[in-house]
Scaffold this motif. Structure first.
Motif, short mmCIF file in Angstrom:
data_model
loop_
_atom_site.label_atom_id
_atom_site.label_comp_id
_atom_site.label_asym_id
_atom_site.label_seq_id
_atom_site.Cartn_x
_atom_site.Cartn_y
_atom_site.Cartn_z
N UNK A 15 -1.74 -7.05 -1.00
CA UNK A 15 -0.61 -6.83 -0.77
C UNK A 15 -0.01 -5.38 -1.53
N UNK A 16 -0.47 -5.11 -2.62
CA UNK A 16 -0.18 -3.81 -3.31
C UNK A 16 -1.08 -2.86 -2.52
N UNK A 17 -2.21 -2.72 -1.93
CA UNK A 17 -2.96 -1.81 -1.24
C UNK A 17 -2.32 -1.70 -0.02
N UNK A 18 -1.79 -2.55 0.76
CA UNK A 18 -0.95 -2.56 2.00
C UNK A 18 0.33 -1.80 1.78
N UNK A 19 0.92 -2.05 0.60
CA UNK A 19 2.26 -1.47 0.22
C UNK A 19 2.21 0.07 -0.08
N UNK A 20 1.05 0.46 -0.74
CA UNK A 20 0.80 1.82 -1.06
C UNK A 20 0.48 2.64 0.11
N UNK A 21 -0.50 2.02 0.99
CA UNK A 21 -0.79 2.60 2.23
C UNK A 21 0.20 2.89 2.90
N UNK A 22 1.08 1.78 3.14
CA UNK A 22 2.47 2.06 3.99
C UNK A 22 3.32 3.05 3.45
N UNK A 23 3.44 3.34 2.30
CA UNK A 23 4.31 4.26 1.37
C UNK A 23 3.71 5.72 1.71
N UNK A 24 2.52 5.75 1.58
CA UNK A 24 1.72 6.92 1.83
C UNK A 24 1.86 7.39 3.22
N UNK A 25 1.67 6.49 4.24
CA UNK A 25 2.11 7.19 5.62
C UNK A 25 3.44 7.35 5.81
#
Length: 139
Positions: A28-38
């Motif tokens: 969940x954290x990886x998806x969140x940080x990836x989404x936030x980065x994009x």
């Protein structure tokens, strides 16, 4: 060779597989940080282009690449910790679980009337002997 690897992996068992549930927060954290980065947003329309590199981390900058490496290292560490806590083993041993199905409940009257001397030995001593007999028969 592939058969030996497949056979080796078929013998792999985990003693505590519930630790794999710890991978869910990491995902969940990886998806969140990836989404936030994009989705940095449309800040480039609002902020002066000269200030933009100092305010928003870009993956092309050294600081952005370092942040990506740190996040990747953290994710890898998390996965390895969950994997090691799950207890991988090549041999599945039977779990020593001792469960006795027969339950025994004993209710003993310890009122002063049990100390009566009308029968030898007293009623309390007789009850104790009877309990000892019952317990020795169970084993």
């Amino acid at each position: 060779m592939i058969e030996s690897i497949a056979e080796g992996l078929s013998n792999l068992h985990f003693l505590r597989p519930f630790w794999f549930a710890g991978l869910l927060p990491a995902a969940i954290l990886l998806v969140y940080f990836g989404w936030r980065k994009r989705n940095v947003g449309n800040w480039h329309n609002i902020i002066n282009p000269a200030l933009l590199p100092f305010l928003i981390e870009d993956k092309d900058t050294e600081k952005g690449r370092k942040a990506q490496w740190n996040l990747g290292f953290l994710a890898l560490s998390w996965v390895l910790c969950c994997l090691s806590l799950a207890g991988p083993t090549w041999q599945q041993l039977p779990q020593p679980v001792h469960k006795q199905d027969s339950v025994l409940v004993v209710i003993l009257d310890l009122s002063p009337s049990m100390l009566g001397e009308d029968v030898t030995p007293s009623r309390l001593v007789r009850a104790r002997y009877k309990l000892i007999d019952i317990l020795t028969q169970r084993n």
